[in-house]
Write an enzyme that holds these catalytic residues in place. Sequence first.
Site, PDB file in Angstrom:
ATOM      1  N   GLU A  35       1.065  -1.000   0.222  1.00  0.00           N
ATOM      2  CA  GLU A  35       0.162  -0.245  -0.012  1.00  0.00           C
ATOM      3  C   GLU A  35       1.042   1.118   0.130  1.00  0.00           C
ATOM      4  O   GLU A  35      -0.044   1.936  -0.096  1.00  0.00           O
ATOM      5  CB  GLU A  35      -0.903   0.025   1.488  1.00  0.00           C
ATOM      6  CG  GLU A  35      -2.296  -0.778   1.173  1.00  0.00           C
ATOM      7  CD  GLU A  35      -1.799  -2.290   1.951  1.00  0.00           C
ATOM      8  OE1 GLU A  35      -0.862  -2.806   1.827  1.00  0.00           O
ATOM      9  OE2 GLU A  35      -2.884  -3.052   2.056  1.00  0.00           O
ATOM     10  N   HIS A  37       3.205   1.644  -1.959  1.00  0.00           N
ATOM     11  CA  HIS A  37       4.298   1.566  -3.185  1.00  0.00           C
ATOM     12  C   HIS A  37       2.509   2.584  -3.596  1.00  0.00           C
ATOM     13  O   HIS A  37       2.354   3.609  -4.898  1.00  0.00           O
ATOM     14  CB  HIS A  37       4.421   1.045  -3.916  1.00  0.00           C
ATOM     15  CG  HIS A  37       5.665   0.567  -3.623  1.00  0.00           C
ATOM     16  ND1 HIS A  37       5.279  -1.205  -2.530  1.00  0.00           N
ATOM     17  CD2 HIS A  37       6.994   0.971  -3.551  1.00  0.00           C
ATOM     18  CE1 HIS A  37       6.533  -1.260  -2.274  1.00  0.00           C
ATOM     19  NE2 HIS A  37       7.853  -0.273  -2.833  1.00  0.00           N
ATOM     20  N   GLY A 147       8.421   7.760  -1.485  1.00  0.00           N
ATOM     21  CA  GLY A 147       8.011   8.050   0.292  1.00  0.00           C
ATOM     22  C   GLY A 147       8.686   8.703   0.909  1.00  0.00           C
ATOM     23  O   GLY A 147      10.044   8.485   1.053  1.00  0.00           O
ATOM     24  N   VAL A 176       3.159   5.040   4.679  1.00  0.00           N
ATOM     25  CA  VAL A 176       2.044   3.862   4.767  1.00  0.00           C
ATOM     26  C   VAL A 176       2.209   2.958   5.542  1.00  0.00           C
ATOM     27  O   VAL A 176       3.476   2.051   5.642  1.00  0.00           O
ATOM     28  CB  VAL A 176       1.286   3.642   3.925  1.00  0.00           C
ATOM     29  CG1 VAL A 176       0.260   2.608   3.723  1.00  0.00           C
ATOM     30  CG2 VAL A 176       0.786   4.914   2.386  1.00  0.00           C
TER      31      VAL A 176
HETATM   32  P1  AMP Z   1      10.783   0.313  -3.122  1.00  0.00           P
HETATM   33  O1  AMP Z   1      10.731  -0.102  -3.332  1.00  0.00           O
HETATM   34  O2  AMP Z   1      11.395   0.018  -1.205  1.00  0.00           O
HETATM   35  O3  AMP Z   1      12.580   0.997  -3.149  1.00  0.00           O
HETATM   36  O4  AMP Z   1      10.525   1.714  -2.439  1.00  0.00           O
HETATM   37  C1  AMP Z   1      10.371   2.029  -3.205  1.00  0.00           C
HETATM   38  C2  AMP Z   1       9.529   3.928  -2.829  1.00  0.00           C
HETATM   39  O5  AMP Z   1       8.095   3.594  -2.063  1.00  0.00           O
HETATM   40  C3  AMP Z   1      10.048   4.521  -2.624  1.00  0.00           C
HETATM   41  O6  AMP Z   1       9.703   6.392  -2.875  1.00  0.00           O
HETATM   42  C4  AMP Z   1      10.070   4.163  -0.581  1.00  0.00           C
HETATM   43  O7  AMP Z   1       9.957   5.453  -0.416  1.00  0.00           O
HETATM   44  C5  AMP Z   1       8.588   4.307  -1.456  1.00  0.00           C
HETATM   45  N1  AMP Z   1       7.782   3.528   0.020  1.00  0.00           N
HETATM   46  C6  AMP Z   1       8.517   2.333   0.035  1.00  0.00           C
HETATM   47  N2  AMP Z   1       7.547   2.246   1.501  1.00  0.00           N
HETATM   48  C7  AMP Z   1       6.853   2.980   1.794  1.00  0.00           C
HETATM   49  C8  AMP Z   1       5.785   2.948   2.776  1.00  0.00           C
HETATM   50  N3  AMP Z   1       5.255   2.518   3.567  1.00  0.00           N
HETATM   51  N4  AMP Z   1       5.026   4.809   2.105  1.00  0.00           N
HETATM   52  C9  AMP Z   1       5.287   5.342   2.039  1.00  0.00           C
HETATM   53  N5  AMP Z   1       6.274   5.185   0.713  1.00  0.00           N
HETATM   54  C10 AMP Z   1       6.585   4.155   0.620  1.00  0.00           C
END
Ligand code: AMP
Length: 280
Positions: A35, A37, A147, A176
């Site tokens: 959620e 993402h 995020g 989130v």
């Molecule tokens: P990742 O796939 O972990 O590299 O994350 C991809 C994007 O999703 C990055 O910009 C993260 O900061 C964002 N993201 C990951 N987890 C969350 C979360 N719980 N709430 C909001 N954005 C997130």
Amino acid sequence: MKIITTIKEMQQWSKQKRSEGNSIGFVPTMGFLHEGHVALMTASKQECDLTVTSIFVNPLQFGPNEDLDRYPRNIVGDEATCSAAGVDVLFYPAVQEMYPTERNTTLLATQRSDVLCGASRPGHFDGVITVVSKLFNIVLPDVAFFGRKDAQQVAVIEGLVSDYNFPVEIRAVGTVREEDGLAKSSRNVYLTEDERKDAVGLNKTLAFGKHLVQSGVAGDEAERRSIAYYNENFQGEIDYLNVLSFPALTQLNKSDAQCIIAIAVKYSKARLIDNIIFTR
Ligand code: AMP
């Protein structure tokens, strides 16, 4: 939803859509979507005509002893998530497509990268700015969504965009969380049942430290007391817990109004991070 795996086709699609007057929003990810993402995709859908999401587990941002090989993957589920979120294009390149030859140049993150995750994961942000630069040149977005959970990443990328004049606006979306406050993360699947219960300690400790700073406790003292609070109540191994100015990520001075309290904790198979950005 269209799935594109080559750089050439991705660039052609974006050029075509831009020439027809569409704005393009971009959500870069490493997949195993949740959620958090989806919140970025929703923000992009609200602001832009078209939304591109990428899934690419970028080898350059993992250290030699990190979890690149066992980073969780689920492309079938991720396709369904993107499609349900209304994503227009899923860009899903292979490593060989992104890094076909040895690179001729190197990007180094020199500011805001020697603290927090930059200190405990040497080279991590060099890998991040390299892949983000490539993705910006491939997807050609107007706006890119990141995020706040990775607040240091947002700060470093804002520096990159400013240094190299990428014609992209950066938006930061709030974290989130699960009902108990744990920040959603692809790596949460690697927690044992006990660790999952214990992991509420990250957010609880951040709230504890934030309260201290807001009641006038100095940054270093708030760090010390928050670490003690975590260690008394929770089981993970603290990698770092710091209170810094935001967005500069420097030691907190009396004059800094915006702060970040950030934590990284190691469990048996996962290292989790979280932060709260707040004003004093
Ligand atoms: P990742 O796939 O972990 O590299 O994350 C991809 C994007 O999703 C990055 O910009 C993260 O900061 C964002 N993201 C990951 N987890 C969350 C979360 N719980 N709430 C909001 N954005 C997130």
